[in-house]
Design a protein around this motif. Sequence first.
Motif, PDB file in Angstrom:
ATOM      1  N   VAL A 231       0.854  -1.193   0.000  1.00  0.00           N
ATOM      2  CA  VAL A 231       0.000   0.000   0.000  1.00  0.00           C
ATOM      3  C   VAL A 231       0.887   1.238   0.000  1.00  0.00           C
ATOM      4  O   VAL A 231       2.091   1.147   0.242  1.00  0.00           O
ATOM      5  CB  VAL A 231      -0.928   0.058   1.245  1.00  0.00           C
ATOM      6  N   GLU A 232       0.269   2.370  -0.260  1.00  0.00           N
ATOM      7  CA  GLU A 232       1.013   3.626  -0.184  1.00  0.00           C
ATOM      8  C   GLU A 232       1.546   3.794   1.237  1.00  0.00           C
ATOM      9  O   GLU A 232       0.865   3.442   2.207  1.00  0.00           O
ATOM     10  CB  GLU A 232       0.053   4.782  -0.524  1.00  0.00           C
ATOM     11  N   LYS A 233       2.753   4.335   1.358  1.00  0.00           N
ATOM     12  CA  LYS A 233       3.345   4.506   2.691  1.00  0.00           C
ATOM     13  C   LYS A 233       2.449   5.385   3.553  1.00  0.00           C
ATOM     14  O   LYS A 233       1.861   6.343   3.061  1.00  0.00           O
ATOM     15  CB  LYS A 233       4.743   5.096   2.556  1.00  0.00           C
ATOM     16  N   GLY A 234       2.333   5.030   4.836  1.00  0.00           N
ATOM     17  CA  GLY A 234       1.475   5.794   5.735  1.00  0.00           C
ATOM     18  C   GLY A 234       0.126   5.122   5.936  1.00  0.00           C
ATOM     19  O   GLY A 234      -0.644   5.497   6.816  1.00  0.00           O
ATOM     20  N   ARG A 235      -0.167   4.089   5.101  1.00  0.00           N
ATOM     21  CA  ARG A 235      -1.477   3.440   5.233  1.00  0.00           C
ATOM     22  C   ARG A 235      -1.338   1.992   5.735  1.00  0.00           C
ATOM     23  O   ARG A 235      -2.221   1.163   5.515  1.00  0.00           O
ATOM     24  CB  ARG A 235      -2.223   3.476   3.898  1.00  0.00           C
ATOM     25  N   GLU A 236      -0.240   1.728   6.439  1.00  0.00           N
ATOM     26  CA  GLU A 236       0.017   0.364   6.901  1.00  0.00           C
ATOM     27  C   GLU A 236      -1.086  -0.163   7.815  1.00  0.00           C
ATOM     28  O   GLU A 236      -1.502  -1.313   7.703  1.00  0.00           O
ATOM     29  CB  GLU A 236       1.388   0.291   7.631  1.00  0.00           C
ATOM     30  N   ALA A 237      -1.569   0.696   8.726  1.00  0.00           N
ATOM     31  CA  ALA A 237      -2.615   0.242   9.662  1.00  0.00           C
ATOM     32  C   ALA A 237      -3.900  -0.091   8.896  1.00  0.00           C
ATOM     33  O   ALA A 237      -4.577  -1.081   9.184  1.00  0.00           O
ATOM     34  CB  ALA A 237      -2.890   1.313  10.715  1.00  0.00           C
ATOM     35  N   ASP A 238      -4.224   0.743   7.897  1.00  0.00           N
ATOM     36  CA  ASP A 238      -5.415   0.475   7.073  1.00  0.00           C
ATOM     37  C   ASP A 238      -5.254  -0.842   6.314  1.00  0.00           C
ATOM     38  O   ASP A 238      -6.215  -1.587   6.134  1.00  0.00           O
ATOM     39  CB  ASP A 238      -5.635   1.613   6.055  1.00  0.00           C
ATOM     40  N   ALA A 239      -4.016  -1.127   5.868  1.00  0.00           N
ATOM     41  CA  ALA A 239      -3.765  -2.363   5.110  1.00  0.00           C
ATOM     42  C   ALA A 239      -4.070  -3.580   5.971  1.00  0.00           C
ATOM     43  O   ALA A 239      -4.735  -4.520   5.541  1.00  0.00           O
ATOM     44  CB  ALA A 239      -2.313  -2.403   4.644  1.00  0.00           C
ATOM     45  N   LYS A 240      -3.594  -3.541   7.204  1.00  0.00           N
ATOM     46  CA  LYS A 240      -3.782  -4.673   8.119  1.00  0.00           C
ATOM     47  C   LYS A 240      -5.284  -4.837   8.430  1.00  0.00           C
ATOM     48  O   LYS A 240      -5.811  -5.934   8.473  1.00  0.00           O
ATOM     49  CB  LYS A 240      -2.981  -4.388   9.396  1.00  0.00           C
TER      50      LYS A 240
END
Length: 865
Positions: A231-240
């Motif tokens: 995912v775009e950097k900064g959206r890691e929590a949304d990815a999980k």
Amino acid sequence: MSHFYFDTENNGHRSFELPGAKPHYNPDRPGQVEHIFLDLSLDIPNQSYSGSCNIRLSPIRTGIDSLTLDAVNLNIKSVQVDEVEQKFDYDGEQLVIKLSSPTQVGKRLLIAIAYSVEKPQRGIYFIQPDKHYPNKPTQVWTQGEDEDSRFWFPCFDYPGQLSTSEIRVRVPKPLVAISNGELIDTQEDGKDKIYHWSQQEIHPTYLMTLAIGDFAEIRDEWLGLPVTYYVEKGREADAKRSMGKTPRMIEFLSEKYGYSYAYPKYAQVCVDDFIFGGMENTSTTLLTDRCLIDERAALDNRNTESLVVHELAHQWFGDLVVIKHWSHAWIKEGMASYSEVMWTEHEYSSQEAAYYRLLEARSYFSEDSGRYRRPMVTHVYREAIELYDRHIYEKGSCVYHMMRAELGEELFWQAIHTFVQDNAHKTVETVDLLRAIEKATGRNLTFLFDQYVYRGGHPDFKVAYSWDGDANLAKVTVTQTQAQNNESKELFDLRIPIGFGYAQTGESPQIKTFTVRVNEREQSFYFPLETKPQFISFDVGNNYLKTVTLEYPIPELKAQLEFDPDPLSRIYAAEALAKKGGLEAIKALSTSLINDPFWGVRVEVAKQLAEVKLDQAFDGLVIGLQDKSPYVRRAVVDALANIKTTESYKAVKGLVQDGDPSYYVESAACRAIGAISAANLDEKPREEKVLKLLKSVLEERQGWNEVVRSGAIAGLAELKTSEAALNLLLEYTKPGVPQALRLATIRALGKISVGQNPVNLERILERLAELAKETFFLTQVSVVIALGQMETPKAIGILRSLADQTPDGRVRRYADEEVTRVQSNIGTDNALRTLREELDQLKQQNQELRSRLENLEAKSKTTAS
């Protein structure tokens, strides 16, 4: 693949085949493609690349002296076969290689094509920041389905050819490149990095992919197999949050399909400006970045979870077992959509799965009644992408469910295991599914396929019931209203269970079930019972794809709404009660809105309450704004939008001002307040207040996927005669407005156009004509939707020129369909519109009178008793 859809409403079954449709067949095969190797070097700022495509081909016949490949708008520099230069003809669509020595069976050919591409139209997409969107990421991604791989590399572009593949690509650092299979090598070369991916399992060209970007990589695993999210950097929590259940889903589907996940990894890459919901490229699914959910969206957004399981299911149905021709796409799309139902059942409950199935069925019904009716398997079309509709997704899902109901749990899964195991790494047609069912279970389901797959339509049942107390007989009359007469080809022949329910409060109901054969236009069935049943359940389990209208007495409908264990039967009872109308119906529905244990039923009850045109419906409904389920609160708000009174205005206004934990509830409230205030046109001051309120939402509530602000846009579009509302909308169609919001606003221009004066109508048409020149697929679709709602012949001109100029088959089809729609809209000219408005006012006055009458009757009954 997963689609974003739009609806067109119109009745009568139009033909699926538009002018220019013709039969499509796979081409003759000169040989078997064994391997495809792409070696590419990208120039991202100039949206171009160059390199070579190497194809290893094993000839099927001796003596072939030319090969025809699909290749659209490529610059072909040279063609070699076994390192010898060959002559070729190229017309911009097909590359014909003249072989200097004809083919011999057993002697492989190595074809090497050097080529380059500038500013490709489709197949491969370059995403970059520009002056309007300076924060857009730099990305490159591909999309092959249906026949778009030919736009980015020369190939035999149809699903019947399966081969292994590898892609080596040079990209500027720090970008990473993700593709099918395994990463076998990376090399650094100055400012560039070379990624080399290899896919060892055979697959079709449309599933070859490349995704390039400066992604964050989140690593997960399933039994040691890498499961990665990009995912775009900064959206890691949304990815999980959005994709974190993937390992459990792989486990679930491996077990359900009786075949362990077949590839060396599973990657999901969320990309910007994606033109679908998702695409199941082998071992590397691409998803729209709009599926990434934040914490608040997770309250009532399960669409992402469904999308993730849908694309994952394709790794078996579509990628491991490949369709031989597009006409059989329902096999994969139907199962991927049915896997959404199965996962819902596994993860939530069987009630939720049943409701999910009902929503899928309705989605197909709306296409069947409003767009066209077609057989699920047909090879007559203009372009294959036209087949990707609700008939193959949602109806396909319902057909798989009927197979499961018909065979029973154990045999159904045995049949699915056999189908997958027998056809792994092969291509299939619909008949192969029937054969696998027969091989595994001995059952022949051709009768079901003949009725639901090879022809269009479904049964529309009307069910009436009466009780003969002297003979203790229940009489149930079933009419197939879709059929004109008894010999009709439109009749269905099905074995349907009918249940009679007996219930005591606090105890689970007893249901006595009889199975009857329904195969005529009208049939009456008689059932001897010991005592009168409290309710009747038609199609116990609700497994058949059908519409159903219940004509039972009120006491039976009330009992069914209260006691029937099947949520869908309770929903059918709510619909029937609302049709009966009156205070008794309102009372039963209001009770159900408070008491039904399942949110899906409460959602439907809220809709039905608004259908009862009595003022008392409001009191029953408004309590639902306190419901703990955001789905129910949203349905209540939508229902209040149909009850256009001062009370409903106040209730909704509170929500717009104070907000709601759910984005979607807040969005619905913004639309509803526009709809309510537009209905009371004599109150100008109120319209100004609403405009001010919605404007403040637009200015202050940016947020996830622009859901809330899009609601405000929809609210403004309801104010059809307001120039101030139109001026605001036009502002939000400008480039630079966040894309999701801009697309919603473009669509809203169509809605507001029907009440505007001629000068403003011209402004709308001018803006849409300008927007129609933009090349982005979703912008074009939004323009088409807007034009389709208009009531002026000038919209047709813009639709026609868009259809002529777009390279996209779907946009072409939608535009052609909307031309027909505008032509029918034009018929409703001003005189008719005035009539309609006067009729609405009469209905409103009538409702007030009837509400008072019902109250008086209720009072006189109480005094009498």
